[in-house]
Design an enzyme around this catalytic site. Structure first.
Site, PDB file in Angstrom:
ATOM      1  N   THR A 142       0.854  -1.202   0.000  1.00  0.00           N
ATOM      2  CA  THR A 142       0.000   0.000   0.000  1.00  0.00           C
ATOM      3  C   THR A 142       0.885   1.246   0.000  1.00  0.00           C
ATOM      4  OG1 THR A 142      -0.070   0.302   2.398  1.00  0.00           O
ATOM      5  CG2 THR A 142      -1.650  -1.275   1.421  1.00  0.00           C
ATOM      6  N   HIS A 144       1.270   3.143   2.474  1.00  0.00           N
ATOM      7  CA  HIS A 144       1.683   3.445   3.864  1.00  0.00           C
ATOM      8  C   HIS A 144       3.147   3.878   3.894  1.00  0.00           C
ATOM      9  CE1 HIS A 144       1.828   2.212   8.305  1.00  0.00           C
ATOM     10  NE2 HIS A 144       1.029   3.252   8.183  1.00  0.00           N
ATOM     11  N   PHE A 169      19.551  11.931   9.744  1.00  0.00           N
ATOM     12  CA  PHE A 169      18.476  11.112   9.162  1.00  0.00           C
ATOM     13  C   PHE A 169      19.029   9.713   8.883  1.00  0.00           C
ATOM     14  CE2 PHE A 169      14.522  10.370   7.158  1.00  0.00           C
ATOM     15  CZ  PHE A 169      14.732   9.697   5.954  1.00  0.00           C
TER      16      PHE A 169
END
Ligand SMILES: Nc1c(NC[C@H](O)[C@H](O)[C@H](O)CO)[nH]c(=O)[nH]c1=O
Ligand SMILES: CC(=O)[C@@H](O)COP(=O)(O)O
Length: 211
Positions: A142, A144, A169
């Site tokens: 998906t 997501h 990061f």
């Protein structure tokens, strides 16, 4: 791969991080890969940059989406600890000076000895000089993945700028498990490299950056 397309070009010599306090926040999703990244980061901080183990705090969160709020909260707590410590030391010194004015040296020595118990060594507390947020996002079926990746990257950038603390990061955003394994220094690929090593060095460089 040309010299202009290689990954991080490290500085010629390892920067000295012995004075730094560093926070590592990592996720518990994809833990085998995350654990390898955390080890690569930690080992680079300590072995290459001489950051003291007692000055490295490590905390975990459920998933990558929780990294920005965790980083912001822990940065704020460390700063508040530092503010409380400074206030504590200031009050203690005022008590000592007050006692020295009002009584003999003997009572002042007694006060000083008593008050030193309340002063926490700065080495164990104080604000963080850099924060490294580590997680692994692996694309599913998906969207997501896209929403989390976008939210986390922007969220971590904002925390670093708002808190004026370097936030590295350290989130892999991979389309396959093999891509993640390779970037954690795992798997069979000849090009495998533990990106945690780069994140540790980036944290030290940014923490020491000055005019
Ligand atoms: N699918 C992955 C997730 N998903 C969980 C979210 O990060 C978050 O914890 C949840 O939505 C609750 O707020 N997290 C990862 O770190 N990696 C994934 O691949
Ligand atoms: C990064 C994710 O959230 C992803 O692993 C979730 O998988 P799916 O998109 O199949 O629900």
């Amino acid at each position: 791969m040309s010299e202009f397309t290689k990954g991080l070009q490290p500085l010629n010599d390892a920067l000295d991080g012995s004075s730094l306090r560093v926070l590592i926040v990592h996720t518990r999703w994809n833990s085998r890969i995350v654990d390898a990244l955390v080890k690569g980061t930690y080992d680079t901080l300590t072995a290459k940059h001489h950051v003291k183990p007692e000055n490295i705090a490590v905390r975990s969160v459920p998933g990558a989406y929780e990294l920005p709020s965790a980083a912001q909260r822990l940065i704020g707590q460390a700063q508040q600890q530092s503010n409380n410590l400074i206030a504590n030391v200031t009050d203690t010194m005022a008590d000592i000076m007050g006692d020295m004015v009002d009584s003999s040296d003997k009572s002042a020595q007694k006060t000083a000895a008593g008050s030193s118990d309340s002063i926490t060594p700065m080495g164990k507390q104080g604000p963080f000089d850099a924060v490294i947020c580590i997680g692994v996002l692996i694309k599913g079926s998906t969207q997501h993945f896209e929403y989390i990746a976008d939210a986390v990257s922007h969220g971590l950038m904002r925390v670093g700028l708002d808190q004026n603390v370097p936030v590295v990061f350290g989130v892999l955003t991979c389309l396959t498990d093999d891509q993640a394994l390779e970037r954690a220094g795992l798997g069979d690929s000849d090009t495998r490299h533990n990106h945690g090593e780069d994140w540790g060095s980036a944290a030290v460089e940014m923490a020491l950056l000055k005019l």
